[in-house]
Design a protein around this motif. Sequence first.
Motif, short mmCIF file in Angstrom:
data_model
loop_
_atom_site.label_atom_id
_atom_site.label_comp_id
_atom_site.label_asym_id
_atom_site.label_seq_id
_atom_site.Cartn_x
_atom_site.Cartn_y
_atom_site.Cartn_z
N LEU A 1 28.57 43.87 37.01
CA LEU A 1 29.48 43.04 37.80
C LEU A 1 29.88 43.80 39.08
O LEU A 1 30.45 44.87 38.99
CB LEU A 1 30.74 42.70 37.00
CG LEU A 1 30.64 41.61 35.94
CD1 LEU A 1 31.99 41.39 35.29
CD2 LEU A 1 30.11 40.32 36.53
N VAL B 1 32.04 42.85 41.31
CA VAL B 1 33.43 42.62 41.71
C VAL B 1 34.35 42.68 40.48
O VAL B 1 33.91 42.51 39.37
CB VAL B 1 33.59 41.25 42.40
CG1 VAL B 1 32.89 41.24 43.74
CG2 VAL B 1 33.09 40.14 41.51
N SER B 2 35.61 42.91 40.73
CA SER B 2 36.57 43.00 39.64
C SER B 2 36.85 41.62 39.06
O SER B 2 36.54 40.60 39.66
CB SER B 2 37.87 43.61 40.14
OG SER B 2 38.55 42.68 40.94
N GLN B 3 37.46 41.61 37.91
CA GLN B 3 37.77 40.33 37.26
C GLN B 3 38.80 39.54 38.06
O GLN B 3 38.76 38.31 38.09
CB GLN B 3 38.27 40.58 35.83
CG GLN B 3 37.21 41.19 34.94
CD GLN B 3 37.68 41.37 33.51
OE1 GLN B 3 38.76 40.93 33.12
NE2 GLN B 3 36.85 42.03 32.71
N SER B 4 39.70 40.24 38.71
CA SER B 4 40.69 39.50 39.49
C SER B 4 40.03 38.90 40.74
O SER B 4 40.43 37.85 41.22
CB SER B 4 41.87 40.40 39.85
OG SER B 4 41.54 41.30 40.87
N ASP B 5 38.99 39.57 41.25
CA ASP B 5 38.22 38.98 42.34
C ASP B 5 37.54 37.69 41.89
O ASP B 5 37.53 36.70 42.61
CB ASP B 5 37.16 39.97 42.84
CG ASP B 5 37.67 40.80 44.01
OD1 ASP B 5 38.81 40.56 44.46
OD2 ASP B 5 36.92 41.68 44.48
N ARG C 1 43.29 36.12 36.55
CA ARG C 1 42.39 37.16 36.05
C ARG C 1 42.41 37.24 34.54
O ARG C 1 41.41 37.56 33.92
CB ARG C 1 42.74 38.53 36.65
CG ARG C 1 44.10 39.01 36.28
CD ARG C 1 44.28 40.51 36.56
NE ARG C 1 45.45 40.99 35.85
CZ ARG C 1 45.41 41.43 34.61
NH1 ARG C 1 44.28 41.48 33.97
NH2 ARG C 1 46.51 41.82 34.01
N ASN D 1 39.26 37.18 31.96
CA ASN D 1 39.10 38.17 30.90
C ASN D 1 38.95 37.50 29.53
O ASN D 1 38.08 37.84 28.73
CB ASN D 1 40.32 39.09 30.90
CG ASN D 1 40.14 40.24 29.95
OD1 ASN D 1 40.61 40.20 28.83
ND2 ASN D 1 39.43 41.27 30.40
N GLY E 1 31.95 47.38 29.50
CA GLY E 1 32.55 47.64 30.80
C GLY E 1 32.14 46.55 31.77
O GLY E 1 32.37 45.38 31.50
N ARG E 2 31.51 46.97 32.86
CA ARG E 2 31.06 45.97 33.83
C ARG E 2 29.60 45.61 33.64
O ARG E 2 29.03 44.83 34.41
CB ARG E 2 31.28 46.48 35.25
CG ARG E 2 32.73 46.39 35.69
CD ARG E 2 32.85 46.60 37.18
NE ARG E 2 34.22 46.38 37.63
CZ ARG E 2 34.57 46.34 38.92
NH1 ARG E 2 33.64 46.51 39.83
NH2 ARG E 2 35.80 46.13 39.27
#
Length: 225
Positions: free
Chosen positions: A172, A174-178, A187, A191, A207-208
């Motif tokens: 991934l 980008v972050s989950q909030s992205d 977010r 999740n 993880g990602r």
Amino acid sequence: MKNECIDCACVMKSSSTLKNCQLEMLENNHAVVKFRKGDSIIKQGVFSTNVIFLRKGLVKIHITGPYREQIVRLIKAPTYLGLPTTLGDKINQYSVTAVLDSEVCFIDIEVFKRVLEENRDFSSYIIMELSKSELEAYRRCANRTQKQTRGKLADVLLDFSDTIFNSDEFVLPVSQSDIGNWVDAGRESINRVLSEFATDGLIEMTGRNVKIRDKKLLKMISQNG
DNA sequence: ACATTAACCCACA
DNA sequence: TGTGGGTTAATGT
């Protein structure tokens, strides 16, 4: 002249139609710049006189809305960036940030316009690209408001897999909030649904790192919302 | 909203 | 050059 622009995807798909003098014009009026991931390439609210061509990498286009940051889309090289914002207004209407290490080519807007005027094939190619992009935006708009989070997240995963990485296994970017800002969800919903997908065996996640296990079912979820 | 973990920076040895 | 501590951002529940 150097042959940087000939090989460069700046003139991708239209290199055959660009005359030498036009190539030379681009050649003398461009600058190649590298960006690390997280670096800002275009800033909303700033005066701009450049068109940008993304040669390598992956970027996100985002605008600061009244309440929060909205990610509009992720887009990978090779592609033009900032055409709407540079041609449509002197001030940038959105930001572009590198999601992975990227390499871009800055082209002066006047030079770009001149090539547009002189070369029919080049202009129609650009119009095609903009049209595709607008259609894509309409489609995403409908999806964003009508699909539920699981459907939208399935879209995102399929987009990474099919369009961006061309692999069932990826990290991934980008972050989950992205992702949340992107598909209009919190977010924690992202999740929650991600772990839901994982326990249901649709994907494997460490993880990602994501591995898609059941793409058919994922497509079903994407279609049915 | 809170607890846990990972990433990062900086001082110091 | 490597290590501890402190801080912040990301993640999981």
